[in-house]
Design a protein around this motif. Structure first.
Motif, PDB file in Angstrom:
ATOM      1  N   LEU A  28       3.502 -13.336 -27.217  1.00  0.00           N
ATOM      2  CA  LEU A  28       2.611 -13.468 -26.061  1.00  0.00           C
ATOM      3  C   LEU A  28       2.683 -14.878 -25.464  1.00  0.00           C
ATOM      4  O   LEU A  28       2.768 -15.041 -24.241  1.00  0.00           O
ATOM      5  N   THR A  29       2.698 -15.890 -26.328  1.00  0.00           N
ATOM      6  CA  THR A  29       2.735 -17.274 -25.833  1.00  0.00           C
ATOM      7  C   THR A  29       4.010 -17.542 -25.050  1.00  0.00           C
ATOM      8  O   THR A  29       3.988 -18.137 -23.969  1.00  0.00           O
ATOM      9  N   GLU A  30       5.129 -17.085 -25.569  1.00  0.00           N
ATOM     10  CA  GLU A  30       6.407 -17.308 -24.887  1.00  0.00           C
ATOM     11  C   GLU A  30       6.426 -16.576 -23.535  1.00  0.00           C
ATOM     12  O   GLU A  30       6.857 -17.119 -22.517  1.00  0.00           O
ATOM     13  N   ARG A  31       5.897 -15.355 -23.525  1.00  0.00           N
ATOM     14  CA  ARG A  31       5.876 -14.591 -22.277  1.00  0.00           C
ATOM     15  C   ARG A  31       4.978 -15.275 -21.249  1.00  0.00           C
ATOM     16  O   ARG A  31       5.311 -15.352 -20.063  1.00  0.00           O
ATOM     17  N   ALA A  32       3.820 -15.779 -21.712  1.00  0.00           N
ATOM     18  CA  ALA A  32       2.899 -16.466 -20.797  1.00  0.00           C
ATOM     19  C   ALA A  32       3.548 -17.748 -20.269  1.00  0.00           C
ATOM     20  O   ALA A  32       3.408 -18.087 -19.091  1.00  0.00           O
ATOM     21  N   LYS A  33       4.293 -18.439 -21.141  1.00  0.00           N
ATOM     22  CA  LYS A  33       4.969 -19.670 -20.725  1.00  0.00           C
ATOM     23  C   LYS A  33       5.950 -19.362 -19.584  1.00  0.00           C
ATOM     24  O   LYS A  33       5.988 -20.045 -18.561  1.00  0.00           O
ATOM     25  N   ARG A  34       6.744 -18.309 -19.769  1.00  0.00           N
ATOM     26  CA  ARG A  34       7.749 -17.942 -18.746  1.00  0.00           C
ATOM     27  C   ARG A  34       7.082 -17.608 -17.417  1.00  0.00           C
ATOM     28  O   ARG A  34       7.512 -18.052 -16.355  1.00  0.00           O
ATOM     29  N   ARG A  35       6.027 -16.789 -17.479  1.00  0.00           N
ATOM     30  CA  ARG A  35       5.346 -16.360 -16.251  1.00  0.00           C
ATOM     31  C   ARG A  35       4.666 -17.561 -15.578  1.00  0.00           C
ATOM     32  O   ARG A  35       4.679 -17.704 -14.360  1.00  0.00           O
ATOM     33  N   PHE A  36       4.078 -18.443 -16.394  1.00  0.00           N
ATOM     34  CA  PHE A  36       3.395 -19.629 -15.874  1.00  0.00           C
ATOM     35  C   PHE A  36       4.390 -20.506 -15.109  1.00  0.00           C
ATOM     36  O   PHE A  36       4.140 -20.930 -13.982  1.00  0.00           O
ATOM     37  N   MET A  37       5.565 -20.758 -15.710  1.00  0.00           N
ATOM     38  CA  MET A  37       6.583 -21.590 -15.068  1.00  0.00           C
ATOM     39  C   MET A  37       7.022 -20.963 -13.756  1.00  0.00           C
ATOM     40  O   MET A  37       7.237 -21.647 -12.759  1.00  0.00           O
ATOM     41  N   GLU A  38       7.156 -19.611 -13.759  1.00  0.00           N
ATOM     42  CA  GLU A  38       7.590 -18.899 -12.552  1.00  0.00           C
ATOM     43  C   GLU A  38       6.560 -19.097 -11.432  1.00  0.00           C
ATOM     44  O   GLU A  38       6.908 -19.430 -10.291  1.00  0.00           O
ATOM     45  N   LEU A  39       5.270 -18.923 -11.767  1.00  0.00           N
ATOM     46  CA  LEU A  39       4.220 -19.032 -10.744  1.00  0.00           C
ATOM     47  C   LEU A  39       4.059 -20.471 -10.253  1.00  0.00           C
ATOM     48  O   LEU A  39       3.897 -20.710  -9.055  1.00  0.00           O
ATOM     49  N   ILE A  40       4.126 -21.416 -11.186  1.00  0.00           N
ATOM     50  CA  ILE A  40       4.015 -22.828 -10.813  1.00  0.00           C
ATOM     51  C   ILE A  40       5.186 -23.201  -9.900  1.00  0.00           C
ATOM     52  O   ILE A  40       5.040 -23.868  -8.881  1.00  0.00           O
ATOM     53  N   GLY A  41       6.371 -22.700 -10.254  1.00  0.00           N
ATOM     54  CA  GLY A  41       7.579 -22.943  -9.457  1.00  0.00           C
ATOM     55  C   GLY A  41       7.410 -22.439  -8.029  1.00  0.00           C
ATOM     56  O   GLY A  41       8.028 -22.943  -7.093  1.00  0.00           O
ATOM     57  N   LYS A  42       6.558 -21.410  -7.867  1.00  0.00           N
ATOM     58  CA  LYS A  42       6.341 -20.852  -6.532  1.00  0.00           C
ATOM     59  C   LYS A  42       5.181 -21.538  -5.823  1.00  0.00           C
ATOM     60  O   LYS A  42       4.737 -21.114  -4.758  1.00  0.00           O
ATOM     61  N   GLY A  43       4.630 -22.551  -6.500  1.00  0.00           N
ATOM     62  CA  GLY A  43       3.556 -23.317  -5.872  1.00  0.00           C
ATOM     63  C   GLY A  43       2.171 -22.709  -6.041  1.00  0.00           C
ATOM     64  O   GLY A  43       1.223 -23.135  -5.381  1.00  0.00           O
ATOM     65  N   GLU A  44       2.037 -21.666  -6.915  1.00  0.00           N
ATOM     66  CA  GLU A  44       0.694 -21.087  -7.091  1.00  0.00           C
ATOM     67  C   GLU A  44      -0.154 -21.998  -7.966  1.00  0.00           C
ATOM     68  O   GLU A  44       0.341 -22.598  -8.924  1.00  0.00           O
ATOM     69  N   LYS A  45      -1.446 -22.082  -7.626  1.00  0.00           N
ATOM     70  CA  LYS A  45      -2.336 -22.935  -8.426  1.00  0.00           C
ATOM     71  C   LYS A  45      -3.024 -22.056  -9.454  1.00  0.00           C
ATOM     72  O   LYS A  45      -3.977 -21.360  -9.154  1.00  0.00           O
ATOM     73  N   ILE A  46      -2.511 -22.107 -10.662  1.00  0.00           N
ATOM     74  CA  ILE A  46      -3.040 -21.228 -11.694  1.00  0.00           C
ATOM     75  C   ILE A  46      -2.950 -21.954 -13.033  1.00  0.00           C
ATOM     76  O   ILE A  46      -2.072 -22.805 -13.213  1.00  0.00           O
ATOM     77  N   THR A  47      -3.853 -21.653 -13.952  1.00  0.00           N
ATOM     78  CA  THR A  47      -3.783 -22.338 -15.253  1.00  0.00           C
ATOM     79  C   THR A  47      -3.013 -21.463 -16.245  1.00  0.00           C
ATOM     80  O   THR A  47      -2.932 -20.239 -16.084  1.00  0.00           O
ATOM     81  N   PHE A  48      -2.486 -22.122 -17.292  1.00  0.00           N
ATOM     82  CA  PHE A  48      -1.765 -21.393 -18.332  1.00  0.00           C
ATOM     83  C   PHE A  48      -2.688 -20.347 -18.956  1.00  0.00           C
ATOM     84  O   PHE A  48      -2.289 -19.217 -19.220  1.00  0.00           O
ATOM     85  N   GLN A  49      -3.953 -20.728 -19.169  1.00  0.00           N
ATOM     86  CA  GLN A  49      -4.915 -19.822 -19.794  1.00  0.00           C
ATOM     87  C   GLN A  49      -5.113 -18.553 -18.948  1.00  0.00           C
ATOM     88  O   GLN A  49      -5.186 -17.442 -19.489  1.00  0.00           O
ATOM     89  N   ASP A  50      -5.174 -18.719 -17.615  1.00  0.00           N
ATOM     90  CA  ASP A  50      -5.328 -17.549 -16.734  1.00  0.00           C
ATOM     91  C   ASP A  50      -4.149 -16.601 -16.884  1.00  0.00           C
ATOM     92  O   ASP A  50      -4.304 -15.374 -16.938  1.00  0.00           O
TER      93      ASP A  50
END
Ligand code: DC
Length: 235
Positions: free
Chosen positions: A148-170
């Protein structure tokens, strides 16, 4: 499916690397890449654009009165117009796509569309029920998983890369919630097909996963055994 059809079904948890791996695999084999999640996202996009996310009783009718399709390159069309990928991967669609995809009638519309696409060509199709429902007689079935942590890390990087303002916890909470809904729904829950090869991608690069799948594809080394969702991986 005819004998020449060599379609590959890839199922797995959200963020397990299905799309990255599926795209690379399709390009290596010269197959069409089909991301079935995009069709569920398109249905959700239609519903949220009409601000009907809080009225589930209206969902089926809204979808039956719209057309969702893929062009010959796998790009999504809603009512014959191309849709921006960014709109299909937005936070609001992320939030509602799992509930929308629990609706039997909506699943049936999308399953028919997916089967039509794969009826006359070999595809690499990724999703949650491809090996178990949509392409039950696929040439090769793969199930990808990752922590789960690795999957969240990948998705977080993808969203941050797109400029979305979101936290890792979300991101982590959203994935956790989607895992529960996707695997516990009554219709076509996320499951490992009994004849699927399970690959844990937590510590393997996408390149290596693709190479592995190509080995299986070439050797047609089917692992025919019942692997429970939480069971031991072979890689
Ligand atoms: O792969 P994805 O995260 O884009 O998929 C979005 C949602 O669509 C996922 O939470 C569950 C649903 N889905 C499904 O129910 N069946 C599929 N074959 C593909 C996706």
């Amino acid at each position: 499916m005819n004998k020449k059809n060599r379609s590959i079904a890839i199922d797995g948890d959200s963020g397990s690397g299905k799309s990255t791996v599926g795209k690379m695999l399709a390009s290596r084999l010269g197959f069409l890449f089909v991301d079935s999640g995009l069709l569920y996202r398109a249905a959700t996009f239609i519903i949220t654009s009409k601000h009907k996310e809080n009225e589930p009783r209206l969902w089926t009718n809204i979808i039956k009165n719209s057309s969702i399709d893929l062009d010959s390159k796998g790009k999504v069309k809603i009512n014959n117009d191309f849709v921006d990928l960014k709109d299909l991967r937005s936070e609001i669609v992320d939030k509602w796509v799992s509930p929308v995809s629990t609706v039997k009638e909506i699943r049936s519309v999308i399953t028919n569309t997916l089967r039509k696409i794969a009826s006359d060509k070999s595809v690499v199709m990724v999703g949650r029920d491809i090996g178990t429902v949509v392409l039950k007689d696929a040439f090769l079935k793969i199930y990808l998983t990752a922590s789960l942590t690795e999957r969240a890390k990948r998705r977080f990087m993808e969203l941050i890369g797109k400029g979305e303002k979101i936290t890792f916890q979300d991101v982590l909470e959203n994935l956790k919630e989607r895992d529960i809904i996707d695997s516990s729904r009554d219709v076509a829950p996320l499951m490992v097909a009994s004849d699927a090869v399970v690959i844990d991608t937590t510590n393997i690069s996408a390149d290596d996963v693709v190479n592995k799948i190509i080995e299986f594809y070439k050797g047609r080394e089917y692992v025919i055994r019942n692997i429970p969702r939480t069971g031991e991986s072979i890689i």
